[in-house]
Design a protein around this motif. Sequence first.
Motif, PDB file in Angstrom:
ATOM      1  N   VAL A   1       0.963  -1.204  -0.064  1.00  0.00           N
ATOM      2  CA  VAL A   1       0.026  -0.029   0.062  1.00  0.00           C
ATOM      3  C   VAL A   1       0.818   1.086  -0.112  1.00  0.00           C
ATOM      4  O   VAL A   1       1.928   1.227   0.729  1.00  0.00           O
ATOM      5  CB  VAL A   1      -1.027  -0.197   1.418  1.00  0.00           C
ATOM      6  N   PHE A   2       0.713   2.211  -0.916  1.00  0.00           N
ATOM      7  CA  PHE A   2       1.596   3.197  -1.021  1.00  0.00           C
ATOM      8  C   PHE A   2       3.060   2.883  -1.495  1.00  0.00           C
ATOM      9  O   PHE A   2       3.847   3.455  -0.797  1.00  0.00           O
ATOM     10  CB  PHE A   2       1.267   4.436   0.104  1.00  0.00           C
ATOM     11  N   GLY A   3       3.178   1.831  -2.089  1.00  0.00           N
ATOM     12  CA  GLY A   3       4.729   1.413  -2.353  1.00  0.00           C
ATOM     13  C   GLY A   3       5.356   0.699  -1.304  1.00  0.00           C
ATOM     14  O   GLY A   3       6.509   0.298  -1.481  1.00  0.00           O
TER      15      GLY A   3
ATOM     16  N   ILE B   1       2.859   2.235   9.718  1.00  0.00           N
ATOM     17  CA  ILE B   1       1.429   1.639   9.836  1.00  0.00           C
ATOM     18  C   ILE B   1       0.394   2.871  10.387  1.00  0.00           C
ATOM     19  O   ILE B   1      -0.562   3.020   9.739  1.00  0.00           O
ATOM     20  CB  ILE B   1       1.146   0.494  10.971  1.00  0.00           C
ATOM     21  N   ASN B   2       0.799   3.664  11.170  1.00  0.00           N
ATOM     22  CA  ASN B   2       0.032   4.797  11.739  1.00  0.00           C
ATOM     23  C   ASN B   2      -0.136   5.638  10.676  1.00  0.00           C
ATOM     24  O   ASN B   2      -1.118   6.376  10.538  1.00  0.00           O
ATOM     25  CB  ASN B   2       0.773   5.487  12.903  1.00  0.00           C
ATOM     26  N   GLU B   3       0.961   5.955  10.082  1.00  0.00           N
ATOM     27  CA  GLU B   3       0.985   7.061   8.700  1.00  0.00           C
ATOM     28  C   GLU B   3      -0.190   6.679   7.734  1.00  0.00           C
ATOM     29  O   GLU B   3      -1.056   7.297   7.293  1.00  0.00           O
ATOM     30  CB  GLU B   3       2.340   7.371   7.841  1.00  0.00           C
ATOM     31  N   LYS B   4       0.006   5.157   7.502  1.00  0.00           N
ATOM     32  CA  LYS B   4      -1.026   4.714   6.573  1.00  0.00           C
ATOM     33  C   LYS B   4      -2.497   4.843   6.849  1.00  0.00           C
ATOM     34  O   LYS B   4      -3.261   5.220   6.133  1.00  0.00           O
ATOM     35  CB  LYS B   4      -0.642   3.164   6.368  1.00  0.00           C
ATOM     36  N   LYS B   5      -2.663   4.690   8.361  1.00  0.00           N
ATOM     37  CA  LYS B   5      -3.886   4.696   8.829  1.00  0.00           C
ATOM     38  C   LYS B   5      -4.582   6.279   8.700  1.00  0.00           C
ATOM     39  O   LYS B   5      -5.796   6.141   8.371  1.00  0.00           O
ATOM     40  CB  LYS B   5      -4.002   4.382  10.351  1.00  0.00           C
ATOM     41  N   GLN B   6      -3.698   6.974   8.556  1.00  0.00           N
ATOM     42  CA  GLN B   6      -4.185   8.267   8.461  1.00  0.00           C
ATOM     43  C   GLN B   6      -4.593   8.678   6.989  1.00  0.00           C
ATOM     44  O   GLN B   6      -5.109   9.546   6.599  1.00  0.00           O
ATOM     45  CB  GLN B   6      -3.062   9.329   8.940  1.00  0.00           C
ATOM     46  N   ARG B   7      -3.776   7.810   6.227  1.00  0.00           N
ATOM     47  CA  ARG B   7      -3.827   8.294   4.676  1.00  0.00           C
ATOM     48  C   ARG B   7      -5.097   7.470   4.065  1.00  0.00           C
ATOM     49  O   ARG B   7      -5.336   7.634   2.763  1.00  0.00           O
ATOM     50  CB  ARG B   7      -2.616   8.035   3.913  1.00  0.00           C
TER      51      ARG B   7
ATOM     52  N   GLU C   1      -6.450   9.892   1.464  1.00  0.00           N
ATOM     53  CA  GLU C   1      -5.806   9.643  -0.125  1.00  0.00           C
ATOM     54  C   GLU C   1      -6.415   8.786  -0.752  1.00  0.00           C
ATOM     55  O   GLU C   1      -6.672   8.670  -1.891  1.00  0.00           O
ATOM     56  CB  GLU C   1      -4.477  10.017  -0.096  1.00  0.00           C
ATOM     57  N   LEU C   2      -6.490   7.414  -0.038  1.00  0.00           N
ATOM     58  CA  LEU C   2      -7.173   6.455  -0.593  1.00  0.00           C
ATOM     59  C   LEU C   2      -8.304   6.207   0.061  1.00  0.00           C
ATOM     60  O   LEU C   2      -8.336   5.902   1.369  1.00  0.00           O
ATOM     61  CB  LEU C   2      -5.790   5.218  -0.484  1.00  0.00           C
ATOM     62  N   LEU C   3      -9.523   5.783  -0.630  1.00  0.00           N
ATOM     63  CA  LEU C   3     -10.816   5.673  -0.164  1.00  0.00           C
ATOM     64  C   LEU C   3     -11.030   4.176  -0.484  1.00  0.00           C
ATOM     65  O   LEU C   3     -11.012   4.002  -1.525  1.00  0.00           O
ATOM     66  CB  LEU C   3     -11.950   6.504  -0.506  1.00  0.00           C
TER      67      LEU C   3
END
Length: 285
Positions: free
Chosen positions: A62-64, A71-77, A149-151
């Motif tokens: 996910v996002f490369g 993981i925390n940054e991903k959950k935000q995005r 950014e990703l729904l």
Amino acid sequence: MEDAVRLQHVNKTYKDFAISDLSFTVKKGYVTGFIGPNGAGKTTIIKLMLNLINQDSGIIQVFGEDYTTNINEKKQRIGFIYADHHLYQHLTIKKMKKVIAQFYKKWDDTLFDSYVNRLQLPWDKKIVNLSKGMGTKLSIAIALSHHAELLILDEPTSGLDPISRREILDLLAEVMQDEEKTIFFSTHITSDLEQIADYITFIHEGKLLLSDNKESITEQYGLVRGPVDLLDDDIRTLFVNVRETAIGFEGLTNQAALIRRLMGDHVVIERASLEDIMVYTIGNP
Ligand SMILES: Nc1ncnc2c1ncn2[C@@H]1O[C@H](COP(=O)(O)OP(=O)(O)OP(=O)(O)O)[C@@H](O)[C@H]1O
């Protein structure tokens, strides 16, 4: 083109069901419609993407990168939209906002208020008592208000009346004005995707049948009608599936250009809808 999500050779086996060697990508900045009949594995794949369950083998990025990296940054995005599932069921929207706002670094209170008001969501109603359509709208409003950014939407329009469906599709179309956003949208209501999807990923029984942009699919596929006596063994190989009736045949081809060249004067070739493609590919049309 950058990928928001990439699956490579993913396998996941349950007792009576398996995701088998699944590879596809979700392109950043576009809407990908994720279709397949009941039980095809759509929710399982979404759970794999969100690291809610683990694959047996294969790579999911996910996002490369691996989901668990940052993981925390991903959950935000990421905004995950699932109509039947809400945290804080017993809070009102007003109270939930206070709780949820703390979790997101980019939370925009003013934006959330404007969505709630515009979508006519009831501030003082408990989330558990919202209708299905309202629940979906609330989830989308939350995702947009933390600037996801990703729904990722799991059947957001199923069970909704045409007015609520249209409102949700309009909202998603509006989201896509922002070219940085990506939507991955599972559904079996293929007409929703005719309107908003740029790419289609189609699975059946845990396997990938098709993943391509909608224009290529439209060019490649066609619904062909003509007299049955044209159908010799060679011609039949050009069809995904053929239905014969007393007055002729109707068949789905994924080689529309070749059929046009070979049979153009003797048959009628129409654009195949996503529903035609789904029905002819997996069913008995
Ligand atoms: N935890 C689990 N244990 C065993 N089998 C499971 C589990 N989760 C899902 N399955 C099975 O995996 C298959 C695919 O289910 P999934 O919910 O992913 O399909 P779907 O495409 O989302 O279906 P629908 O469109 O009906 O929602 C089903 O046969 C289901 O019973």
